[in-house]
Design an enzyme around this catalytic site. Structure first.
Site, short mmCIF file in Angstrom:
data_model
loop_
_atom_site.label_atom_id
_atom_site.label_comp_id
_atom_site.label_asym_id
_atom_site.label_seq_id
_atom_site.Cartn_x
_atom_site.Cartn_y
_atom_site.Cartn_z
N HIS A 134 48.46 2.23 11.45
CA HIS A 134 49.45 2.51 12.12
C HIS A 134 50.62 3.40 11.53
CE1 HIS A 134 51.00 -0.32 14.73
NE2 HIS A 134 52.50 0.55 14.41
N ASP A 164 43.38 -1.59 14.11
CA ASP A 164 45.10 -1.48 14.16
C ASP A 164 45.52 -2.21 12.74
OD1 ASP A 164 47.07 0.44 13.50
OD2 ASP A 164 47.87 -1.55 15.14
N SER A 256 56.22 -3.80 13.46
CA SER A 256 54.80 -3.51 13.53
C SER A 256 54.64 -3.80 11.69
CB SER A 256 54.29 -1.63 13.56
OG SER A 256 54.95 -1.27 14.57
#
Length: 512
Positions: A134, A164, A256
């Protein structure tokens, strides 16, 4: 004489150490570096660059680990044009929820290219970098900013929505490398560090402990369908793998793709999500186990895509409520709801009603544990499954099959069972007295709701009565499965009676 013995022992130790080093070198010298796995490449790298770190847990001094890891964690900066920004979530009514959970960027809808940020972890000295899907998905331009302020262009080697994870590459040499650890060895309660580029800050290190392992939060199942390419006549089977390491080390937007490391400075996870209502840290962060990440990255390098092996079963994680509903005595393990015709499990002899207890001789009592461990394997790999059948344990040898082999006549059943798993609820048939009380002819009662799953997210509580799903009356779990199979356009419609007696009807999107 003692001195002579001491000198002799020292020389012998040095000789043995040198022999081991030479042996390790000989092991790899005839093997092309491009054919080595990440583990093998790291062994070569750290044989020439040995780590001097030892665990600092005893003194709670994390300086050595932070100093060793920080140079290998990079800032990933992405640029999106307007159409890409729209694909990233513009117009998605649940976009804010994803923003909060994943730490994504709110991108204004304008002709000006929008920017995003995240983190990445260098795993080879020639520029392979692990990050989140992402972080880089749909980006038109990806830049990597090193701790020495160099800005390098990166290209995507591979990305996978099911985990992911993404692998990107920069053209460089002699880069600092973060050492890969073993996430299977991670223990709940051990100290960990989160390293990344949160919010608008530069390289940042936070500390906490491992709060839980094999945590499912339901976020990938919701975010794993492309609405622009969805075919309601051929709905995708949910292949997402969620087995997060949960930590209370502070993680925020921008973290992230960054590193979760132990006190030896070894990478144990890729930071991916936060549980938050505000969009900033509220106590819980989630990281993808490095053992799963290593396999996915190796697949990207070797094949250009992820090679997934499948058992070919659908299952439900047992608890006391479900065991009562299914009329089984066991309250732990994975109840086989169906097998895929021609799949690995059916071919080996596993049947509906079996309860999976072990994988390769080790306990596999939760769906997250089983999915993650199978997720590290490829088609053709052999595994053993131990199941409880008629009160006795039986072990079956399986050869995993690819995604295509998991489809066929049982596809709708597979999809329905996956939807049921994503709902995170168990159901029990209504008694005649309950039907008479509410004046209804059909219905099932919600007997439990799992945290983080869709019923929990959409606030469908325990005690709710579901009278119909997708316009079909439901009286038992089989009818619930059949009704879920009729979901169209990635939407599910539910009608029923809330615990306070009020009637409701609503429709919401769901991964099938």
């Amino acid at each position: 004489m003692k001195n002579m013995k001491s000198i002799g022992l020292t020389l012998l130790t040095a000789f043995v150490g040198g022999a081991v080093a030479i042996g390790a070198y000989k092991l790899f010298e005839d093997k092309s570096i491009g054919n080595l796995s990440l583990d093998e490449r790291q062994k070569v790298y750290f044989a020439n660059n040995p780590s001097k770190l030892v665990s600092s847990t005893g003194s709670l001094d994390f300086t050595a680990a932070a100093a060793a890891v920080s140079p290998g964690v990079v800032h990933v900066r992405t640029t999106y044009n307007r159409s890409a920004s729209s694909r990233q979530g513009g117009g998605d009514p649940f976009g804010d929820m994803f923003e909060d959970f994943f730490g994504r960027r709110m991108r204004p809808q304008s002709n000006t290219p929008s920017m995003g940020k995240g983190s990445g972890v260098i795993v080879t000295d020639d520029g392979y970098i692990m990050t989140n899907n992402h972080v880089v998905d749909n980006a038109d331009k990806i830049e990597v900013i090193l701790t020495d302020k160099r800005v390098l262009q990166a290209k995507v080697i591979g990305k996978d929505k099911n985990t992911d994870l993404a692998l990107i590459k920069v053209e460089a040499s002699n880069l600092p490398v973060v050492k890969l650890g073993n996430s299977d060895d991670v223990k709940v309660g051990e100290w960990v560090l989160a390293v990344g580029y949160p919010l608008t800050l530069e390289s940042t290190v936070t500390a906490g402990i491992v709060s839980a392992k094999a945590r499912q939060i339901g976020i990938l199942a919701q975010d794993n369908v492309d609405p622009n390419n969805y075919d309601p006549q051929n709905p995708p089977v949910n292949s997402s793998i969620e087995s997060f390491i949960q930590t209370d080390a502070v993680i925020n937007r921008g973290n992230s793709g960054g590193a979760l490391v132990n006190t030896n400075g070894e990478l144990i996870g890729i930071n991916s999500a936060i549980a938050s209502q505000s969009g900033v840290y509220e106590g819980y962060g989630f990281a993808i186990p490095v053992n799963l990440a290593k396999k996915v990255m190796d697949d990207f390098i070797k094949f250009g895509e992820v090679k997934r092996g499948f058992i070919g079963v659908t299952f439900q994680e047992l608890n006391s409520d479900l065991a009562k509903q299914l009329n089984v005595k066991e309250i732990t393990g994975l109840y086989v709801s169906s097998t895929v015709e021609g799949g690995a499990a059916a071919t080996a002899g596993i049947k509906k009603g079996d309860i999976i207890k072990k994988l390769n001789g080790e306990n596999a009592l939760t769906s997250a544990e089983l999915q993650e461990r199978i997720g590290r394997m490829r088609p053709g790999d052999k595994v053993s499954l131990t199941v409880l059948r008629d009160g006795s344990l039986k072990t079956f040898e399986l050869t995993l099959k690819g995604a295509e082999a998991s489809k066929g006549s049982s596809e709708n059943s597979v999809a329905a069972a996956e939807v049921l798993n994503n709902l995170g609820a168990t159901f029990a048939p209504l008694k005649d007295a309950q039907k008479k009380k509410y004046g209804i002819s059909s219905g099932v009662e919600v007997t439990s709701v799992a945290a983080g799953k869709l019923f929990d997210i959409y606030e469908v509580p325990k005690g709710t009565i579901i009278t119909s799903i997708n316009g079909r009356g439901v009286n038992n779990v089989d009818q619930v499965n059949a009704a879920l199979s009729a979901s169209k356009g990635n939407m599910i419609s539910i009608q029923g009676i809330s615990p306070d007696g009020g009637q409701f009807r609503f429709t919401f999107p769901i991964k099938q």
